[in-house]
Design a protein around this motif. Structure first.
Motif, short mmCIF file in Angstrom:
data_model
loop_
_atom_site.label_atom_id
_atom_site.label_comp_id
_atom_site.label_asym_id
_atom_site.label_seq_id
_atom_site.Cartn_x
_atom_site.Cartn_y
_atom_site.Cartn_z
N VAL A 219 0.73 -1.16 -0.13
CA VAL A 219 0.09 -0.04 0.11
C VAL A 219 0.77 1.28 -0.17
N ALA A 220 2.03 1.29 0.85
CA ALA A 220 2.86 2.33 0.87
C ALA A 220 3.40 2.60 -0.54
N ARG A 221 4.02 1.83 -1.28
CA ARG A 221 4.56 2.07 -2.57
C ARG A 221 3.40 2.52 -3.50
N ALA A 222 2.37 2.46 -3.32
CA ALA A 222 1.28 2.88 -4.09
C ALA A 222 0.87 4.33 -3.83
N VAL A 223 1.21 4.68 -2.60
CA VAL A 223 1.03 6.05 -2.10
C VAL A 223 2.18 6.76 -2.52
N LEU A 224 3.29 6.37 -2.53
CA LEU A 224 4.47 7.11 -3.19
C LEU A 224 4.47 7.12 -4.53
N PHE A 225 3.98 6.13 -5.43
CA PHE A 225 3.86 6.41 -6.89
C PHE A 225 2.75 7.43 -7.26
N LEU A 226 1.61 7.64 -6.51
CA LEU A 226 0.97 8.67 -6.64
C LEU A 226 1.42 10.22 -6.25
N CYS A 227 2.42 10.05 -5.25
CA CYS A 227 3.04 11.43 -5.11
C CYS A 227 4.39 11.76 -6.12
N SER A 228 4.76 10.72 -6.83
CA SER A 228 5.96 10.64 -7.70
C SER A 228 5.55 11.59 -9.03
N THR A 229 6.38 12.06 -9.83
CA THR A 229 6.15 12.47 -10.91
C THR A 229 5.62 11.62 -12.09
N ASP A 230 5.87 10.32 -11.91
CA ASP A 230 5.50 9.45 -12.61
C ASP A 230 4.05 9.15 -12.64
N ALA A 231 3.36 9.90 -11.62
CA ALA A 231 1.93 10.02 -11.62
C ALA A 231 1.55 11.38 -12.25
N SER A 232 2.34 12.21 -12.68
CA SER A 232 2.01 13.58 -13.02
C SER A 232 0.88 13.96 -13.62
N LEU A 233 -0.06 12.86 -14.42
CA LEU A 233 -1.50 13.08 -14.90
C LEU A 233 -2.47 12.58 -14.35
N ILE A 234 -2.18 12.07 -13.03
CA ILE A 234 -3.20 11.25 -12.35
C ILE A 234 -3.57 12.34 -11.11
N THR A 235 -4.80 12.72 -11.29
CA THR A 235 -5.32 13.44 -10.03
C THR A 235 -6.89 13.16 -10.16
N GLY A 236 -7.36 13.39 -8.92
CA GLY A 236 -8.96 13.12 -8.76
C GLY A 236 -9.41 11.67 -8.74
N SER A 237 -8.47 10.80 -8.65
CA SER A 237 -8.72 9.51 -8.99
C SER A 237 -8.60 8.67 -7.69
N MET A 238 -9.28 7.26 -7.46
CA MET A 238 -9.41 6.59 -6.62
C MET A 238 -8.32 5.27 -7.06
N LEU A 239 -7.36 4.96 -6.41
CA LEU A 239 -6.68 3.72 -6.94
C LEU A 239 -6.61 2.47 -5.87
N PRO A 240 -7.34 1.52 -6.49
CA PRO A 240 -7.61 0.26 -5.65
C PRO A 240 -6.02 -0.59 -5.35
N VAL A 241 -5.90 -0.74 -4.29
CA VAL A 241 -4.45 -1.65 -3.96
C VAL A 241 -5.26 -2.82 -3.13
N ASP A 242 -5.66 -3.86 -3.77
CA ASP A 242 -6.61 -4.62 -3.18
C ASP A 242 -6.58 -6.24 -3.61
N GLY A 243 -5.60 -6.38 -4.51
CA GLY A 243 -5.49 -7.89 -4.87
C GLY A 243 -6.60 -8.05 -6.10
N GLY A 244 -7.17 -7.34 -6.65
CA GLY A 244 -8.33 -7.39 -7.47
C GLY A 244 -9.62 -7.52 -6.98
N HIS A 245 -9.49 -7.13 -5.53
CA HIS A 245 -10.84 -7.46 -4.91
C HIS A 245 -12.11 -6.73 -5.62
N ALA A 246 -11.84 -5.36 -6.03
CA ALA A 246 -12.98 -4.48 -6.35
C ALA A 246 -13.26 -4.85 -7.72
N ALA A 247 -12.70 -5.79 -8.55
CA ALA A 247 -12.94 -6.22 -9.79
C ALA A 247 -13.78 -7.60 -9.69
N LEU A 248 -13.88 -8.02 -8.57
CA LEU A 248 -14.46 -9.45 -8.63
C LEU A 248 -16.11 -9.10 -8.12
#
Length: 260
Positions: A219-248
């Protein structure tokens, strides 16, 4: 990840569990961190262990004064604020029997405290040039749960808040997103099942496509990704970090069709 080295983050709930994992991951990427937490002994011990690039600010999210002190101390020690991580939460929820005071307490911690902290940190985030806020939602925001009314409502509110915050501060080059953890090895699960992790993984296998519970570090690494410039076009989004739970669907990973 790009864009984290030399930056400064405030992590609420950073004294233990997923929050502490976020603090450690920021450290590994070369960032400085303020731990904002009500757990004084644990927060101070973690900061002392991690060294000069981590500061502990005793912070009750229900206190505007303590939130201001947290911001002031962060700027005084590190000179800037680039990231705000709202990981702190209370699970205070009595379902149907929750009183008005129960509702007020839980919303105060889970929602209002993060709002006020954002307001107080905003001038510094706006100066960053590439700031990010990451809120913590929950899969509880997306489904009915027996005997839980208050906590899921706070998480649903956080998702709408995230969208509105992202819109209003986009002009300041501040991105706002949220993570949605699935079953994660964290303090509440540890308290209930610390002696039997295999049991927890067995339950998680019904709801996670990858057949196991998540770790705080994932979960922490997903948080850091959203802070990084690698995620510069991502805003207003909800990122599931759930092993695919939300897709089931409602059957989870169970195979209901008879074998061929």
């Amino acid at each position: 990840m790009r864009g984290l080295n030399g930056k400064v983050a405030i992590v609420t709930g950073g004294a233990r569990s997923i929050g502490a994992a976020v603090v450690r991951e920021f450290m590994l990427e070369g960032a400085s961190v303020t731990i904002a937490d009500i757990l004084v002994e644990e927060g101070a011990a973690l900061a002392a262990k991690l060294g000069d690039k981590v500061h502990f600010a005793p912070t009750d999210l229900r206190s505007d004064e303590q939130l201001q002190i947290c911001v002031d101390q962060t700027v005084e020690k590190f000179g800037r604020i680039d990231f705000l991580i709202n990981a702190a939460a209370t699970y205070h929820d009595k379902g149907f029997d929750s009183s008005r005071a129960d509702w007020t307490f839980t919303f105060d911690v889970n929602l209002f405290g993060g709002v006020v902290l954002f307001q107080k940190a905003y001038p510094y985030l706006a100066q960053s040039g590439a700031a990010a806020v990451v809120n913590f939602s929950s899969e509880s925001a997306h489904a009915a749960q027996a005997k839980r009314w208050v906590y899921p409502c706070t998480k649903s509110a956080i998702e709408e808040l995230t969208r509105s915050q992202a819109l209003d501060v986009a002009k300041d080059n501040i991105r706002v997103n949220a993570v949605i953890p699935g079953w994660t090895w964290s303090t509440p699960i540890q308290k209930a099942h610390d002696q039997d992790p295999d049991f927890v993984n067995g339950l998680a296998a019904q709801f996670h496509m990858n057949g196991r519970i998540g770790t705080a570090e994932e979960v922490a690494r997903a948080v850091l990704f959203l802070c990084s410039t690698d995620a510069s076009l991502i805003t207003g989004s909800m990122l599931p970090v759930d092993g695919g739970h939300a897709a089931l669907g409602p059957q989870g990973t169970l195979e209901l069709s008879p074998p061929q």
